[in-house]
Motif scaffolding. Structure first.
Motif, PDB file in Angstrom:
ATOM      1  N   GLY A 128      -0.791  -3.303   9.409  1.00 46.00           N
ATOM      2  CA  GLY A 128      -1.133  -4.431   8.063  1.00 46.00           C
ATOM      3  C   GLY A 128      -1.913  -3.484   7.465  1.00 46.00           C
ATOM      4  N   ASP A 129      -2.393  -4.104   6.293  1.00 42.26           N
ATOM      5  CA  ASP A 129      -3.291  -3.461   5.454  1.00 42.26           C
ATOM      6  C   ASP A 129      -4.504  -3.375   6.053  1.00 42.26           C
ATOM      7  N   SER A 130      -5.553  -2.619   5.306  1.00 45.58           N
ATOM      8  CA  SER A 130      -6.890  -2.520   5.866  1.00 45.58           C
ATOM      9  C   SER A 130      -7.657  -3.548   6.415  1.00 45.58           C
ATOM     10  N   PHE A 131      -7.736  -4.511   5.366  1.00 41.16           N
ATOM     11  CA  PHE A 131      -8.479  -5.653   5.403  1.00 41.16           C
ATOM     12  C   PHE A 131      -7.876  -6.625   6.568  1.00 41.16           C
ATOM     13  N   MET A 139     -12.710  -1.694  -0.394  1.00 39.72           N
ATOM     14  CA  MET A 139     -12.701  -1.627   0.914  1.00 39.72           C
ATOM     15  C   MET A 139     -12.738  -0.121   1.422  1.00 39.72           C
ATOM     16  N   ASN A 140     -12.314   0.612   0.811  1.00 37.38           N
ATOM     17  CA  ASN A 140     -12.180   1.965   1.098  1.00 37.38           C
ATOM     18  C   ASN A 140     -13.678   2.623   0.844  1.00 37.38           C
ATOM     19  N   SER A 141     -14.568   2.196   1.505  1.00 38.11           N
ATOM     20  CA  SER A 141     -15.847   2.852   1.241  1.00 38.11           C
ATOM     21  C   SER A 141     -16.777   2.703   2.801  1.00 38.11           C
ATOM     22  N   SER A 162      -1.082  -3.865  -3.740  1.00 35.61           N
ATOM     23  CA  SER A 162      -1.369  -3.170  -2.621  1.00 35.61           C
ATOM     24  C   SER A 162      -0.308  -2.961  -1.548  1.00 35.61           C
ATOM     25  N   THR A 163      -0.569  -2.256  -0.502  1.00 33.17           N
ATOM     26  CA  THR A 163       0.587  -2.027   0.592  1.00 33.17           C
ATOM     27  C   THR A 163       1.125  -3.389   0.810  1.00 33.17           C
ATOM     28  N   ASP A 164       0.408  -4.470   1.306  1.00 36.21           N
ATOM     29  CA  ASP A 164       1.116  -5.565   1.758  1.00 36.21           C
ATOM     30  C   ASP A 164       1.776  -6.314   0.441  1.00 36.21           C
ATOM     31  N   VAL A 176      -3.754  11.232  -2.674  1.00 37.23           N
ATOM     32  CA  VAL A 176      -2.292  10.947  -2.526  1.00 37.23           C
ATOM     33  C   VAL A 176      -1.696  10.097  -3.795  1.00 37.23           C
ATOM     34  N   HIS A 177      -2.450   9.272  -4.101  1.00 37.64           N
ATOM     35  CA  HIS A 177      -1.785   8.322  -5.231  1.00 37.64           C
ATOM     36  C   HIS A 177      -1.886   8.974  -6.580  1.00 37.64           C
ATOM     37  N   GLN A 178      -2.919   9.797  -6.828  1.00 40.89           N
ATOM     38  CA  GLN A 178      -3.199  10.495  -8.119  1.00 40.89           C
ATOM     39  C   GLN A 178      -2.090  11.444  -8.495  1.00 40.89           C
ATOM     40  N   PRO A 214      -2.048   0.233  -6.909  1.00 41.33           N
ATOM     41  CA  PRO A 214      -3.065   0.414  -8.032  1.00 41.33           C
ATOM     42  C   PRO A 214      -4.070   1.432  -8.044  1.00 41.33           C
ATOM     43  N   GLU A 215      -3.949   2.296  -6.911  1.00 45.42           N
ATOM     44  CA  GLU A 215      -4.598   3.484  -6.780  1.00 45.42           C
ATOM     45  C   GLU A 215      -4.123   4.654  -7.779  1.00 45.42           C
ATOM     46  N   CYS A 216      -3.044   4.293  -8.041  1.00 46.23           N
ATOM     47  CA  CYS A 216      -2.201   5.590  -9.161  1.00 46.23           C
ATOM     48  C   CYS A 216      -2.982   5.316 -10.400  1.00 46.23           C
ATOM     49  N   GLY A 265      -2.200  -0.836  13.757  1.00 45.72           N
ATOM     50  CA  GLY A 265      -1.571   0.245  13.085  1.00 45.72           C
ATOM     51  C   GLY A 265      -1.544   0.070  11.762  1.00 45.72           C
ATOM     52  N   HIS A 266      -2.268   0.825  10.765  1.00 46.95           N
ATOM     53  CA  HIS A 266      -2.145   0.741   9.337  1.00 46.95           C
ATOM     54  C   HIS A 266      -0.895   1.272   8.507  1.00 46.95           C
ATOM     55  N   HIS A 267      -0.335   0.684   7.744  1.00 50.97           N
ATOM     56  CA  HIS A 267       1.023   1.018   7.199  1.00 50.97           C
ATOM     57  C   HIS A 267       1.255   2.612   6.970  1.00 50.97           C
TER      58      HIS A 267
HETATM   59  P1  13P Z   1      -4.547  -1.009   1.661  1.00 50.50           P
HETATM   60  O1  13P Z   1      -5.907  -1.578   1.267  1.00 50.50           O
HETATM   61  O2  13P Z   1      -3.591  -1.750   1.002  1.00 50.50           O
HETATM   62  O3  13P Z   1      -4.289  -0.877   3.109  1.00 50.50           O
HETATM   63  O4  13P Z   1      -4.754   0.279   1.076  1.00 50.50           O
HETATM   64  C1  13P Z   1      -5.753   1.192   1.925  1.00 50.50           C
HETATM   65  C2  13P Z   1      -5.344   2.550   1.342  1.00 50.50           C
HETATM   66  O5  13P Z   1      -5.912   3.574   1.832  1.00 50.50           O
HETATM   67  C3  13P Z   1      -4.597   2.870   0.226  1.00 50.50           C
HETATM   68  O6  13P Z   1      -4.474   4.266   0.050  1.00 50.50           O
END
Ligand code: 13P
Ligand code: SF4
Length: 368
Positions: free
Chosen positions: A55-58, A137-139, A273-275, A233-235, A258-260, A39-41
């Motif tokens: 956890g986070d994606s990685f 990672m988001n790719s 990051s989320t973690d 979402v973050h923007q 940091p996506e903001c 389950g992603h956060h």
């Molecule tokens: P994380 O890599 O921190 O899980 O973030 C993924 C994500 O999609 C953030 O928007």
């Protein structure tokens, strides 16, 4: 990217939350150790309660790899995460995404055709041997593979700085003079600033325009070529949200992802990051008011599960709509089909793409 999820049978759509919970519990018990639910956060609570690991994606992909006894990895997250899990897990393991339409709108802002076109255009005006591609990672897996083939690396929001230092500032000599960073311009820009670079060192590459919408001189001189992608979402978070929170809670703490946008990160107390956000909140004294700039399900869970007062910086923030597609009916359907031996919604990456994507992921692991 078009991924079609067929509608669920009425038996799932019409079932009550209690009935779905009973059925998910029964299917999970029947599958036992053969299934591992991640389950992603950002997942909703009705899904997260069934996760064997959060956890986070990685981290989730690494956890899947460390669970070889699980034949089925049910990834409650989005498509690129399930692909990464497939790349990192053994051949006998099958990765399942409960709703095929759970993509990531930011990841979809860079596709292999536009990245290859950008690379060719760059090669016409700058010394391409001095450019390294770095992907978040988001790719999609084919972008990770592109990066692997061209000597670059993947990064996450946790290790973006280490990866960019490796590319540009290695003590044994820089590996590159320039980086092409995709798909999130904000993570690239925020990390560049952390490293001491300025806006003058950065140019935004717009894939819809010739030469990214830049002059030849700008392409040649910019250290960071930042793909014009963002997370919707973050923007949404703005410096005004931070100012408003600080007015209400002068002793409060502001933590953002940091996506903001950079102007939001600049006025935050902590960025990560989320973690990182979870750990940072854990370390604060009980009762602290915390304003957070990230997806709302994580913010609400942190408020409910910690002794801090955690709130979203934007009172109107929406959930990540693609993460939100994973719900109890889809999870129940997936598990009950697995009990019947029918692996629905399997996510696979072809062997050549997986090989080169793994090269880029392993480079990242070696760096961090
Ligand atoms: P994380 O890599 O921190 O899980 O973030 C993924 C994500 O999609 C953030 O928007
Ligand atoms: Fe993608 Fe943004 Fe959703 Fe994360 S929050 S999965 S980056 S759309």
């Amino acid at each position: 990217m078009l991924r079609l999820q067929r509608p669920l049978p009425a038996a799932y759509l019409d079932a009550s939350p209690d009935e779905l919970a009973d059925r998910i519990a029964a299917a999970k018990a029947t599958l036992g150790e053969r299934v591992f639910i991640l389950g992603h956060h950002y997942q909703r609570d009705e899904v997260m309660r069934w996760a064997d690991a959060r956890g986070d994606s990685f981290r989730l992909s690494v956890l899947a790899k460390e669970r070889p006894q699980a034949d089925y990895i049910v990834f409650c997250g989005v498509h690129f995460m399930a692909e990464s899990a497939d790349i990192l897990t053994g051949d006998h393991q099958q990765v399942v995404l409960p709703d095929l339409n759970a993509g990531c709108s930011m990841a979809d802002m860079a596709d292999i055709d536009s990245v290859e076109e950008a690379w060719e255009s760059l090669a016409e005006v700058t010394d391409i041997d001095g450019v390294l591609p770095i992907t978040y990672m988001n790719s999609a897996a084919n972008l990770k593979a592109f990066v692997g083939r061209h000597g670059g690396a993947v990064c996450t929001s946790t290790n973006a700085r280490a990866v960019l230092e490796w590319a540009l500032n290695d003590p044994d000599g820089p590996r590159a003079r320039q980086v092409l960073f995709f798909p999130d311009q904000h993570l690239g820009r925020n990390t560049g600033h952390q490293m001491g670079f300025t806006e003058d060192d950065m140019a935004v590459w717009d894939p819809r325009r010739d030469l990214g919408g830049l002059s030849e001189a700008r392409v040649k001189e910019a250290t960071f070529l930042l793909w014009r992608g963002h997370c919707s979402v973050h923007q949404r978070f703005r410096p005004d949200h931070v100012a408003d929170f600080r007015e209400r809670h002068p002793d409060g703490v502001v933590i953002v992802h940091p996506e903001c946008a950079h102007e939001v990160c600049e006025v935050a107390d902590q960025v990560g990051s989320t973690d990182f956000i979870i750990r940072a909140i854990d370390e604060l004294p009980a009762g602290t008011h915390v304003g957070v700039g990230t997806e709302i399900h994580l913010v609400q869970r942190l408020d409910a599960e910690t002794d801090k007062h955690v709130e979203s910086l934007d009172p109107l923030v929406c959930p990540c709509s693609t993460m939100f597609r994973i719900d109890a009916p889809h999870l129940c359907w997936t598990l009950e089909r697995l009990v019947e031996g029918d692996v629905v919604n399997r996510i696979t990456v072809d062997p050549d793409t997986a090989h080169w994507a793994r090269v880029a992921l392993e480079r990242m692991l070696a760096i961090t």
